[in-house]
Write a protein that holds these residues in place. Structure first.
Motif, PDB file in Angstrom:
ATOM      1  N   UNK A   1       0.824  -1.210   0.000  1.00 39.34           N
ATOM      2  CA  UNK A   1       0.000   0.000   0.000  1.00 39.34           C
ATOM      3  C   UNK A   1       0.857   1.259   0.000  1.00 39.34           C
ATOM      4  N   UNK A   2       2.025   1.180   0.646  1.00 40.86           N
ATOM      5  CA  UNK A   2       2.941   2.319   0.633  1.00 40.86           C
ATOM      6  C   UNK A   2       3.422   2.608  -0.790  1.00 40.86           C
ATOM      7  N   UNK A   3       3.734   1.544  -1.527  1.00 38.56           N
ATOM      8  CA  UNK A   3       4.172   1.715  -2.920  1.00 38.56           C
ATOM      9  C   UNK A   3       3.038   2.253  -3.788  1.00 38.56           C
ATOM     10  N   UNK A   4       1.826   1.797  -3.521  1.00 44.68           N
ATOM     11  CA  UNK A   4       0.687   2.199  -4.347  1.00 44.68           C
ATOM     12  C   UNK A   4       0.281   3.658  -4.148  1.00 44.68           C
ATOM     13  N   UNK A   5       0.806   4.286  -3.102  1.00 43.87           N
ATOM     14  CA  UNK A   5       0.468   5.680  -2.854  1.00 43.87           C
ATOM     15  C   UNK A   5       1.290   6.641  -3.703  1.00 43.87           C
TER      16      UNK A   5
END
Length: 435
Positions: free
Chosen positions: A325-329
């Motif tokens: 989710x951190x990467x997807x932000x």
């Protein structure tokens, strides 16, 4: 089994690389990559054709592939962190073996046998003067082929190897013209420019040490995976349908490693499971799936107590979801993405020395079984016999539903590892190979 080398050559691109493309700068993720070669062997059955024609087709199509993926034919210059795309060539070895491909399938539980079909010793240390790519084509007595590949991790990962093999196979199947172009498969070094960073210190086993190490090959078929998924459900607390089979197997094997430490030391030791994650599909703005180079971050999951399989599965799943989710932000082309990647690497470098580290690398879902050179598709693919102290390497099985796991550990730890109840319940094909 005796593998006899017949010839060694350097294969060069079919067209010279233009001077404007002579220097290929590596990315900071490339800098972090281990100084080893990435190995793979594809076992291709006989197509009842002329083997000499098959070899000639492979050589010609390789020349075309190197024209497009020209850094592979160059040499790495450590001082300036660049590949000199000088078309010096890749090593191409032709050999033969005195058994049939059907016989090797009966030996496939022994990972050490597979090393005979690789051009370099598995996990050989990469030297700057060496070829970035080495290939060995071995002809079986029946006319089948073993295609062994070693690619320097300095300029590519498993996805890069997939792109190379797929392109090579495409040129082998079709008579297609090729031109030298600066195309879209080389965006990584521009997105993540080098920073003068040092590569990871992977914990390799030392064959001269007092402790011997072994590679155990374990197989988990589709039925076993479904039973593991059911056991991990924890009464509906987690949705295992969205959990990959690689995560399930990683959790199960991690549990066995934790049990080994408890059996030896009499108390649980803190351990960390380290997993690389491919970033080609993990950002807001997708990077091309055929992007050349290392493009991965790390997920580090820690545990300091004895836990059951379902608990470790939940722990891995939650951490994986949180990290992705951190990467997807963030997008791939801004400062925040660089920061997220560097932070993931720092999670690894900051692991305390007292923590037992287990690397778990999953090559599941890479389409190696679909690689078609115009002969027959591979019957089986293999990683070979590794030399990590503690590691897990996962591949799809030939059916596609199961997982083949190559587990490296100390020989004195094997009896404790194999006593794990979930290993006994779900795994088959336990074969030890001494380092």
């Amino acid at each position: 089994m005796k593998v006899e080398i017949q010839s060694k050559n350097l294969i060069k691109p079919s067209f010279g690389t233009p001077s404007i493309l002579r220097r290929y700068k590596i990315s900071f993720i490339d800098e972090f990559a281990p100084t080893t070669y990435v190995p793979l062997v594809l076992f291709i059955p006989s197509s009842n054709g002329d083997v000499s024609c098959s070899i000639a087709k492979l050589r010609k199509s390789l020349e075309k592939t190197l024209t497009l993926m020209y850094p592979l034919a160059g040499r790495y210059i450590e001082d300036i962190r660049e590949v000199d795309c000088n078309d010096q060539g890749v090593e191409f070895i032709q050999s033969q073996v005195d058994i049939t491909i059907e016989e090797i399938l009966h030996l496939k539980e022994n990972p050490k046998v597979i090393n005979e079909f690789l051009p370099l010793k598995i996990w050989s240390t990469f030297e700057a003067t060496n070829p970035l790519l080495a290939i060995q084509v071995t002809i079986f007595r029946c006319g089948g082929l073993a295609l062994g590949v070693n690619m320097s991790h300095k300029i590519g990962d498993a996805a890069t190897l997939t792109t190379f093999l797929t392109q090579w196979a495409t040129f082998s199947r079709r008579e297609t013209k090729v031109e030298v172009v600066a195309n879209s498969i080389f965006p990584v070094s521009g997105l993540f420019p080098s920073r003068g960073l040092s590569p990871f210190e992977i914990h390799f086993a030392n064959s001269e040490s007092n402790d011997d190490y072994v590679t155990i090959k374990l197989s988990f078929n589709g039925y076993a995976i479904s039973k593991m998924r059911a056991k991990a459900t924890l009464g509906g607390k987690i949705n295992t349908h969205h959990m990959s089979k690689g995560q399930l197997v990683s959790a199960l094997l991690w549990k066995a490693f934790i049990g080994v430490d408890y059996a030896i030391y009499g108390h649980p030791k803190c351990s960390a499971l380290v997993q690389p994650i491919d970033l080609r599909h993990g950002t807001i703005s997708l990077i091309p799936k055929n992007a050349f180079g290392n493009l991965w971050g790390l997920i580090v999951t820690s545990c300091d107590t004895i836990k059951e399989f379902a608990e470790l599965t939940t722990l891995l799943t939650d951490n994986f979801k949180e990290t992705t989710n951190e990467y997807l932000k963030v997008g791939h082309d801004n400062h925040e993405m660089k920061k997220v990647i560097l932070n993931s690497f720092s999670h690894y470098t900051n692991i305390p020395n007292s923590t037992e580290i287990i690397w778990s690398t999953s090559w599941c879902k890479f389409p190696f079984y679909g690689v078609n050179f115009g002969f027959e598709k591979p019957l089986w693919i293999s990683f070979g016999f590794g030399t990590f102290k503690r590691s897990i390497i996962l591949l799809d099985d030939e059916g596609g539903d199961g997982v083949e796991a190559y587990v490296n550990l100390g020989v004195k730890h094997v009896p404790y590892f194999e006593q794990d109840e979930d290993i006994k319940a779900f795994a088959s094909g336990k074969q030890r190979t001494k380092l």
